[in-house]
Enzyme design. Structure first.
Site, PDB file in Angstrom:
ATOM      1  N   GLU A  38     -56.634  13.203  -2.262  1.00 32.34           N
ATOM      2  CA  GLU A  38     -56.101  12.007  -2.965  1.00 32.34           C
ATOM      3  C   GLU A  38     -54.735  12.018  -2.744  1.00 32.34           C
ATOM      4  OE1 GLU A  38     -56.856  12.284  -7.184  1.00 32.34           O
ATOM      5  OE2 GLU A  38     -55.663  10.420  -7.565  1.00 32.34           O
ATOM      6  N   ARG A 265     -64.182  26.483  -4.870  1.00 37.81           N
ATOM      7  CA  ARG A 265     -62.976  26.341  -4.568  1.00 37.81           C
ATOM      8  C   ARG A 265     -62.075  27.782  -4.292  1.00 37.81           C
ATOM      9  NH1 ARG A 265     -59.031  23.055  -7.295  1.00 37.81           N
ATOM     10  NH2 ARG A 265     -60.455  21.515  -7.434  1.00 37.81           N
ATOM     11  N   LYS A 275     -52.834  20.101  -8.225  1.00 38.32           N
ATOM     12  CA  LYS A 275     -51.680  19.211  -7.861  1.00 38.32           C
ATOM     13  C   LYS A 275     -50.859  18.826  -8.973  1.00 38.32           C
ATOM     14  CE  LYS A 275     -54.462  16.931  -5.061  1.00 38.32           C
ATOM     15  NZ  LYS A 275     -54.825  15.706  -4.424  1.00 38.32           N
TER      16      LYS A 275
HETATM   17  P1  ATP Z   1     -56.248  19.447  -7.240  1.00 40.77           P
HETATM   18  O1  ATP Z   1     -57.102  19.932  -8.522  1.00 40.77           O
HETATM   19  O2  ATP Z   1     -55.237  20.318  -6.772  1.00 40.77           O
HETATM   20  O3  ATP Z   1     -55.322  17.992  -7.670  1.00 40.77           O
HETATM   21  P2  ATP Z   1     -58.275  17.886  -6.298  1.00 40.77           P
HETATM   22  O4  ATP Z   1     -59.508  18.524  -5.860  1.00 40.77           O
HETATM   23  O5  ATP Z   1     -57.927  16.746  -6.904  1.00 40.77           O
HETATM   24  O6  ATP Z   1     -57.197  19.045  -6.133  1.00 40.77           O
HETATM   25  P3  ATP Z   1     -58.198  16.320  -3.885  1.00 40.77           P
HETATM   26  O7  ATP Z   1     -57.083  15.744  -2.976  1.00 40.77           O
HETATM   27  O8  ATP Z   1     -59.100  15.541  -4.306  1.00 40.77           O
HETATM   28  O9  ATP Z   1     -57.308  17.175  -4.739  1.00 40.77           O
HETATM   29  O10 ATP Z   1     -58.847  17.339  -2.674  1.00 40.77           O
HETATM   30  C1  ATP Z   1     -59.387  17.010  -1.393  1.00 40.77           C
HETATM   31  C2  ATP Z   1     -60.402  17.972  -1.097  1.00 40.77           C
HETATM   32  O11 ATP Z   1     -59.797  19.130  -0.907  1.00 40.77           O
HETATM   33  C3  ATP Z   1     -61.726  17.935  -1.951  1.00 40.77           C
HETATM   34  O12 ATP Z   1     -62.799  17.738  -1.130  1.00 40.77           O
HETATM   35  C4  ATP Z   1     -61.529  19.119  -2.993  1.00 40.77           C
HETATM   36  O13 ATP Z   1     -62.958  19.513  -3.255  1.00 40.77           O
HETATM   37  C5  ATP Z   1     -60.726  19.911  -1.868  1.00 40.77           C
HETATM   38  N1  ATP Z   1     -60.064  20.909  -2.738  1.00 40.77           N
HETATM   39  C6  ATP Z   1     -59.109  20.927  -3.523  1.00 40.77           C
HETATM   40  N2  ATP Z   1     -58.742  22.101  -4.081  1.00 40.77           N
HETATM   41  C7  ATP Z   1     -59.499  22.850  -3.412  1.00 40.77           C
HETATM   42  C8  ATP Z   1     -59.360  24.503  -3.472  1.00 40.77           C
HETATM   43  N3  ATP Z   1     -58.592  24.973  -4.207  1.00 40.77           N
HETATM   44  N4  ATP Z   1     -60.250  25.090  -2.678  1.00 40.77           N
HETATM   45  C9  ATP Z   1     -61.187  24.285  -1.862  1.00 40.77           C
HETATM   46  N5  ATP Z   1     -61.234  23.025  -1.741  1.00 40.77           N
HETATM   47  C10 ATP Z   1     -60.305  22.399  -2.486  1.00 40.77           C
HETATM   48 MG    MG Z   2     -59.507  15.018  -6.739  1.00 41.19          MG
END
Ligand code: ATP
Ligand code: MG
Length: 558
Positions: A38, A265, A275
């Protein structure tokens, strides 16, 4: 023997799932993966794990991997984040097949929402979010049906079109899937598919007043792109039932239905990966930006001097697990050192200088000494460094009162100057406040390193680095400590992010003295300041600034 016992050393459970699908007749050419960020912030080290996993499968199976921006919330997303994400993935060394956007599918998603309504699988609810979530209830007992749940298809179609045309305000109504208000899975209790957001979208501009939720956009985007294995983190496991339900309800033309599979994760000690929280830190001004070298973002790690290969090796070592755990930050440092040891140029820099005079060295003379650039790899060649009567050494490499275990410089004892001669401490000079401002030594003229004389081979206990006072470059050096105070910073969900930050996480040495070769320091090179650590050039104008990447050693072995 359980299934994990059968894994080969390099095969993780997701790879095993894919291989099972292949052996059950799935066509290898139909394998396709995606990385779906995102664009509401910069990528962090956790994303690197997902990137390495998805693009890694792309390499393993020679399959395409899409970069898909999950741009369904225009209030938080923007083009700066999109560009930074692309730059970070490229820097890690991965190439995507297609650059896609969930917003490319807004028309299709809208048409499919109409299709759901027509099939009595969705309805417009005119209640606010709070009421909806109260009615949803708790998993142990059935939720309450919305009074709008039995609206007619025509009424729903009419209201949904009005939502789209901007006839309502945000919060007035939402489109919900009509599933099961008594499901033990809360995500199946009539989840929201569309909400009204009055905000211009960075790509579709003001075309839409309604935006799909993650659940509605994600699986359908996977379906449209022909993604075979949609890999996401464990918190989405509870969404899987809904993911499959929604795909089963849209008009189907394709033979391949995407499969969602979940992995743990990455959590790293002394680090926050959300984020939203990282954005708060940036906005608080406690760091210089998303790419501050102390940030756990990919751009921060890059600026700090962590090479992409170290991040890849780290993700590989961490592996793919089914259960969450916290990885020690020291493992990332270990991977960083391992790569930097092989590729960094060795140089000498004195961070906190004190003068050293060699009294038996001829006044006004100077000479050049030869030093290897990288003893791990002779293709890095050698360089010349100048030497004269007056040098700088590190203030803490000298002790006035030293015990027998002190192997650096003191009065009456010998040390070797790195790449140079053996010297012996003779006396010191102090200023009126009692601070040492000069250390006076003698040197052994026959002891030059590499000269082949018996004296040059003579072993002395200590070696110290130095810089020629008559020929050096003034540089500024940033040394970092951990950005967060505690090992699990968001353990107690502290609301005030400022309380989590280590205010002493940066120390600047702005009177550091570097050997003259660093006048031509290169942004594309990695450096080892001998005895001090690994460093990366950060800025050259108006002054030369280096960031410390990592120290030379840590006590922990992996
Ligand atoms: P955040 O909580 O940091 O905002 P998010 O999951 O909302 O993370 P996205 O941009 O939606 O962030 O993530 C893109 C991809 O990266 C998704 O498939 C998510 O599952 C993966 N991802 C995000 N954080 C992690 C992590 N700590 N370890 C492994 N994969 C991750
Ligand atoms: Mg997300």
């Amino acid at each position: 023997m359980n299934s994990s016992d059968q894994l080969t050393s390099n095969e993780n459970f997701l790879e095993q799932i894919i291989n099972e699908d292949l052996s059950n007749g799935f066509n290898k050419r139909k394998l396709k993966f995606r990385f779906p960020p995102e664009p509401n912030g910069y990528l962090h080290i956790g994303h690197a794990k997902s990137i390495c996993l998805n693009f890694g499968f792309g390499k393993t199976f020679s399959s395409p991997v899409n970069l898909r921006f999950d741009d369904t919330n225009p209030e938080k997303e923007n083009i700066v984040f999109i560009n930074s994400i692309k730059e970070d993935i490229k820097w890690l060394g991965f190439k995507w097949d297609s650059e896609c956007y969930a917003s490319d599918y807004f028309n299709e998603l809208y048409d499919w929402a109409i299709y759901l309504i027509k099939n009595n699988n969705a309805y417009v609810d005119s209640q606010d979010q709070e009421t909806i979530s109260i009615q949803r209830g708790v998993p142990s007992s059935a939720g309450e049906l919305s009074p709008y749940r039995e609206r007619t298809v025509d009424e729903n179609l009419d209201l949904f079109k009005k939502m789209k045309e901007g006839n309502f305000m945000p919060g007035d109504c939402v489109l919900r899937a009509k599933i099961d208000m008594s499901s033990p899975n809360m995500h199946m209790r009539d989840p929201v598919l569309y909400r009204i957001i009055n905000h211009e979208h960075h790509r579709t501009k003001d075309k839409w007043k309604i935006y799909p939720t993650y659940d509605w956009a994600h699986g359908q985007s996977d379906y449209i792109e022909g993604i075979s294995h949609s890999l996401c983190t464990l918190e989405f496991q509870v969404h899987r039932e809904l993911y499959d339900w929604l795909i089963s309800k849209i008009p189907k033309q394709k033979e391949i239905l995407p499969k969602q599979r979940e992995f743990a994760r990455l959590n790293l000690s002394y680090t926050i990966m959300s984020k939203r929280k990282l954005a708060e830190i940036v906005n608080s001004g406690l760091v210089s930006g998303w790419d501050d070298p102390r940030m756990p973002t990919i751009s921060g790690l890059r600026r700090r001097g962590v090479p992409p290969q170290a991040i890849i090796n780290f993700c590989d070592k961490v592996g793919v697990a089914k259960r969450e755990n916290i990885i020690d930050y020291a493992l990332l440092d270990f991977c960083t050192r391992e790569v930097l040891n092989k590729i960094s140029y060795r140089v000498m820099v004195v961070l906190d200088p004190v003068e050293l005079e060699i009294i038996n060295y001829p006044e006004g003379d100077s000479e050049t000494l030869t030093a290897e650039n990288n003893q791990e790899d002779e293709t890095y060649g050698s360089r010349e460094i100048s030497f004269s009567k007056n040098l700088f050494i590190e203030r803490d490499d000298f002790k006035e009162q030293a015990n027998r275990k002190y192997f650096r410089l003191t009065i009456g004892k010998e040390v070797r100057l790195k790449n140079g001669y053996i010297i012996k401490g003779e006396s010191i000079e102090k200023d009126s406040e009692g601070n040492i401002n000069k250390i006076v030594c003698t040197y052994d003229p026959k002891s030059k390193s590499g000269s082949g004389t018996p004296e040059s081979l003579r072993k002395v206990k200590g070696t110290i680095h130095w810089v020629d006072k008559n020929n050096y470059e003034n540089i500024s050096v940033n040394i970092f400590d951990k950005l967060f105070l505690s090992e699990v910073p968001d353990e107690n969900n502290e609301a005030d992010i400022k309380k989590l930050i280590n205010r002493e996480s940066i120390k600047n040495y702005n009177t550091a003295c570097a050997e003259i070769s660093l006048k031509d320091a290169d942004f594309n090179k990695y450096y080892q300041f001998q005895r001090k650590g690994y460093f990366k050039l950060d800025k050259k104008n108006p002054e030369i600034i280096f960031n410390q990447t990592v120290t030379l050693r840590d006590n922990i072995k992996f």
